[in-house]
Each structure stands twice: as C-alpha cells, then as structure tokens.
Design a protein around this motif. Structure first.
Motif, PDB file in Angstrom:
ATOM      1  N   ALA A  23       3.015   5.281  -8.740  1.00 49.68           N
ATOM      2  CA  ALA A  23       2.272   6.340  -9.448  1.00 49.68           C
ATOM      3  C   ALA A  23       3.165   7.525  -9.820  1.00 49.68           C
ATOM      4  CB  ALA A  23       1.104   6.812  -8.598  1.00 49.68           C
ATOM      5  N   GLY A  24       4.429   7.484  -9.438  1.00 48.18           N
ATOM      6  CA  GLY A  24       5.340   8.588  -9.745  1.00 48.18           C
ATOM      7  C   GLY A  24       5.173   9.797  -8.845  1.00 48.18           C
ATOM      8  N   LEU A  25       4.522   9.630  -7.698  1.00 49.52           N
ATOM      9  CA  LEU A  25       4.301  10.737  -6.760  1.00 49.52           C
ATOM     10  C   LEU A  25       5.397  10.828  -5.701  1.00 49.52           C
ATOM     11  CD1 LEU A  25       0.480  10.222  -6.204  1.00 49.52           C
ATOM     12  CD2 LEU A  25       1.584  11.903  -7.697  1.00 49.52           C
ATOM     13  N   ALA A  26       6.225   9.805  -5.608  1.00 45.98           N
ATOM     14  CA  ALA A  26       7.329   9.774  -4.644  1.00 45.98           C
ATOM     15  C   ALA A  26       8.441   8.904  -5.232  1.00 45.98           C
ATOM     16  CB  ALA A  26       6.852   9.207  -3.316  1.00 45.98           C
ATOM     17  N   CYS A  27       9.644   9.152  -4.789  1.00 44.59           N
ATOM     18  CA  CYS A  27      10.789   8.365  -5.258  1.00 44.59           C
ATOM     19  C   CYS A  27      11.035   7.140  -4.390  1.00 44.59           C
ATOM     20  CB  CYS A  27      12.054   9.222  -5.295  1.00 44.59           C
ATOM     21  SG  CYS A  27      11.947  10.540  -6.518  1.00 44.59           S
ATOM     22  N   GLU A  28      10.661   7.235  -3.117  1.00 39.73           N
ATOM     23  CA  GLU A  28      10.897   6.137  -2.189  1.00 39.73           C
ATOM     24  C   GLU A  28       9.669   5.898  -1.316  1.00 39.73           C
ATOM     25  OE1 GLU A  28      14.410   6.523   0.205  1.00 39.73           O
ATOM     26  OE2 GLU A  28      15.528   7.449  -1.439  1.00 39.73           O
TER      27      GLU A  28
ATOM     28  N   LEU B 275       0.837  -1.201   0.000  1.00 44.32           N
ATOM     29  CA  LEU B 275       0.000   0.000   0.000  1.00 44.32           C
ATOM     30  C   LEU B 275       0.877   1.257   0.000  1.00 44.32           C
ATOM     31  CD1 LEU B 275      -3.107   0.284   2.175  1.00 44.32           C
ATOM     32  CD2 LEU B 275      -1.423   2.062   2.347  1.00 44.32           C
ATOM     33  N   LEU B 276       1.901   1.285   0.835  1.00 46.28           N
ATOM     34  CA  LEU B 276       2.779   2.456   0.941  1.00 46.28           C
ATOM     35  C   LEU B 276       3.622   2.671  -0.315  1.00 46.28           C
ATOM     36  CD1 LEU B 276       3.930   2.088   4.634  1.00 46.28           C
ATOM     37  CD2 LEU B 276       2.339   3.766   3.711  1.00 46.28           C
ATOM     38  N   ALA B 277       3.764   1.650  -1.137  1.00 42.84           N
ATOM     39  CA  ALA B 277       4.523   1.782  -2.385  1.00 42.84           C
ATOM     40  C   ALA B 277       3.669   2.358  -3.518  1.00 42.84           C
ATOM     41  CB  ALA B 277       5.111   0.428  -2.798  1.00 42.84           C
ATOM     42  N   ASN B 278       2.369   2.514  -3.302  1.00 43.46           N
ATOM     43  CA  ASN B 278       1.502   3.063  -4.357  1.00 43.46           C
ATOM     44  C   ASN B 278       1.965   4.427  -4.871  1.00 43.46           C
ATOM     45  OD1 ASN B 278      -0.171   0.871  -4.603  1.00 43.46           O
ATOM     46  ND2 ASN B 278      -1.762   1.697  -3.294  1.00 43.46           N
ATOM     47  N   PRO B 279       2.359   5.370  -4.014  1.00 41.98           N
ATOM     48  CA  PRO B 279       2.833   6.662  -4.530  1.00 41.98           C
ATOM     49  C   PRO B 279       4.104   6.533  -5.380  1.00 41.98           C
ATOM     50  CG  PRO B 279       2.255   6.864  -2.217  1.00 41.98           C
ATOM     51  CD  PRO B 279       2.220   5.405  -2.548  1.00 41.98           C
TER      52      PRO B 279
ATOM     53  N   CYS C 228       1.294  12.147   2.621  1.00 41.98           N
ATOM     54  CA  CYS C 228      -0.009  11.702   3.138  1.00 41.98           C
ATOM     55  C   CYS C 228      -0.071  10.180   3.190  1.00 41.98           C
ATOM     56  CB  CYS C 228      -1.139  12.274   2.301  1.00 41.98           C
ATOM     57  SG  CYS C 228      -1.295  14.054   2.507  1.00 41.98           S
ATOM     58  N   ALA C 229       0.971   9.605   3.775  1.00 41.10           N
ATOM     59  CA  ALA C 229       1.028   8.164   3.975  1.00 41.10           C
ATOM     60  C   ALA C 229       1.439   7.913   5.413  1.00 41.10           C
ATOM     61  CB  ALA C 229       2.025   7.537   3.013  1.00 41.10           C
ATOM     62  N   TRP C 230       0.902   6.851   5.979  1.00 42.43           N
ATOM     63  CA  TRP C 230       1.206   6.524   7.360  1.00 42.43           C
ATOM     64  C   TRP C 230       1.150   5.007   7.544  1.00 42.43           C
ATOM     65  CZ3 TRP C 230      -1.592   3.864  11.011  1.00 42.43           C
ATOM     66  CH2 TRP C 230      -1.089   3.904  12.309  1.00 42.43           C
ATOM     67  N   CYS C 231       1.993   4.494   8.417  1.00 39.50           N
ATOM     68  CA  CYS C 231       1.999   3.060   8.733  1.00 39.50           C
ATOM     69  C   CYS C 231       2.388   2.890  10.189  1.00 39.50           C
ATOM     70  CB  CYS C 231       3.001   2.348   7.832  1.00 39.50           C
ATOM     71  SG  CYS C 231       3.035   0.554   8.080  1.00 39.50           S
ATOM     72  N   ARG C 232       1.766   1.944  10.859  1.00 38.29           N
ATOM     73  CA  ARG C 232       2.084   1.718  12.266  1.00 38.29           C
ATOM     74  C   ARG C 232       3.416   1.018  12.449  1.00 38.29           C
ATOM     75  NH1 ARG C 232      -1.258  -2.887  15.234  1.00 38.29           N
ATOM     76  NH2 ARG C 232       0.377  -2.399  16.725  1.00 38.29           N
ATOM     77  N   TRP C 233       3.919   0.357  11.396  1.00 41.61           N
ATOM     78  CA  TRP C 233       5.206  -0.324  11.475  1.00 41.61           C
ATOM     79  C   TRP C 233       6.294   0.542  10.885  1.00 41.61           C
ATOM     80  CZ3 TRP C 233       0.996  -3.159   9.331  1.00 41.61           C
ATOM     81  CH2 TRP C 233       0.457  -4.132  10.198  1.00 41.61           C
ATOM     82  N   PRO C 234       7.515   0.407  11.386  1.00 46.09           N
ATOM     83  CA  PRO C 234       8.632   1.152  10.769  1.00 46.09           C
ATOM     84  C   PRO C 234       8.879   0.640   9.353  1.00 46.09           C
ATOM     85  CG  PRO C 234       9.388  -0.169  12.663  1.00 46.09           C
ATOM     86  CD  PRO C 234       7.910  -0.379  12.515  1.00 46.09           C
ATOM     87  N   LEU C 235       9.316   1.528   8.484  1.00 41.19           N
ATOM     88  CA  LEU C 235       9.560   1.137   7.089  1.00 41.19           C
ATOM     89  C   LEU C 235      10.874   0.400   6.954  1.00 41.19           C
ATOM     90  CD1 LEU C 235       8.360   4.355   5.309  1.00 41.19           C
ATOM     91  CD2 LEU C 235       7.116   2.254   5.721  1.00 41.19           C
TER      92      LEU C 235
END
Length: 113
Positions: A95-100, A88-92, A106-113
C-alpha cells in the motif's frame, strides 16, 4: 490506530482469541488469529464495539464506525500460518505505507520476521 491495537489486545485478554499477527491499515484491519472460545462473530463484535466506542470518544463524534460484516478466511491445515502472517505484514509495503515488512508501526506478529 492505537485504539484499534488496544481493541485487538482487549479481545485477546478476554480469551476470545489468540492473535498470531495483525496489521491496522488506514481503512481496515487484517487479523490472523485462533479462536479460543466463542465464535468469530462474537470476537469481531467485541473488537468493533470497543474500538468504535473509544474512537468515537476520542474524536468527539457518535454513530457507526465499521461497516456491517467482515471478510474471513479459515486457514486450512495444509496452509502455512507463518506464510499467511508474512503476507498480511506485507500489506503496508504493497500500500506504500512502509518500505519494508515489519516497519509499519501498527503491525505485530508472534513470529520473528
């Protein structure tokens, strides 16, 4: 996008969901969560109604904002929640909205990346 983040947190504060990860994209929201009470339909209704009201207020407009319905997937016991969250966090990135992964504001996860 901040309004949608607020709406996701509002649903969690209402103890309807326990968010595990989410990403607000330009045209949709991906949300990995565990229901705490009520139904998925009630949680989605609350998210859509709160965000619609606030976004319409902010934009000075009226009317529908969301399409009807949503696409859901129940995570099975043999599926890794962490793997689903990372996808899910890799979607941006896809989509070319983020490099990493983790770079999208506007992304959040309860686990460390």
């Amino acid at each position: 996008m901040a309004v949608l983040v607020d709406a996701l947190r509002f649903v969690e504060r209402a103890v309807i969901s326990h968010s595990l990860a989410w990403v607000v994209m330009p045209d949709h929201v991906n949300w990995l969560m565990e229901l705490q009470k009520g139904t998925l339909a009630e949680g989605m209704s609350l998210l859509k109604s709160r965000s619609s009201r606030l976004l319409n207020q902010q934009l000075g407009r009226r009317g529908a904002l969301w399409q009807q319905g949503s696409h859901d997937h129940a995570v099975r016991s043999d599926e890794s929640l962490h793997e689903k969250a990372m996808y899910l966090l890799a979607n941006p990135v896809r989509a070319g909205l983020a490099c990493e992964v983790g770079e999208h504001p506007c992304a959040w996860c309860r686990w460390p990346l």
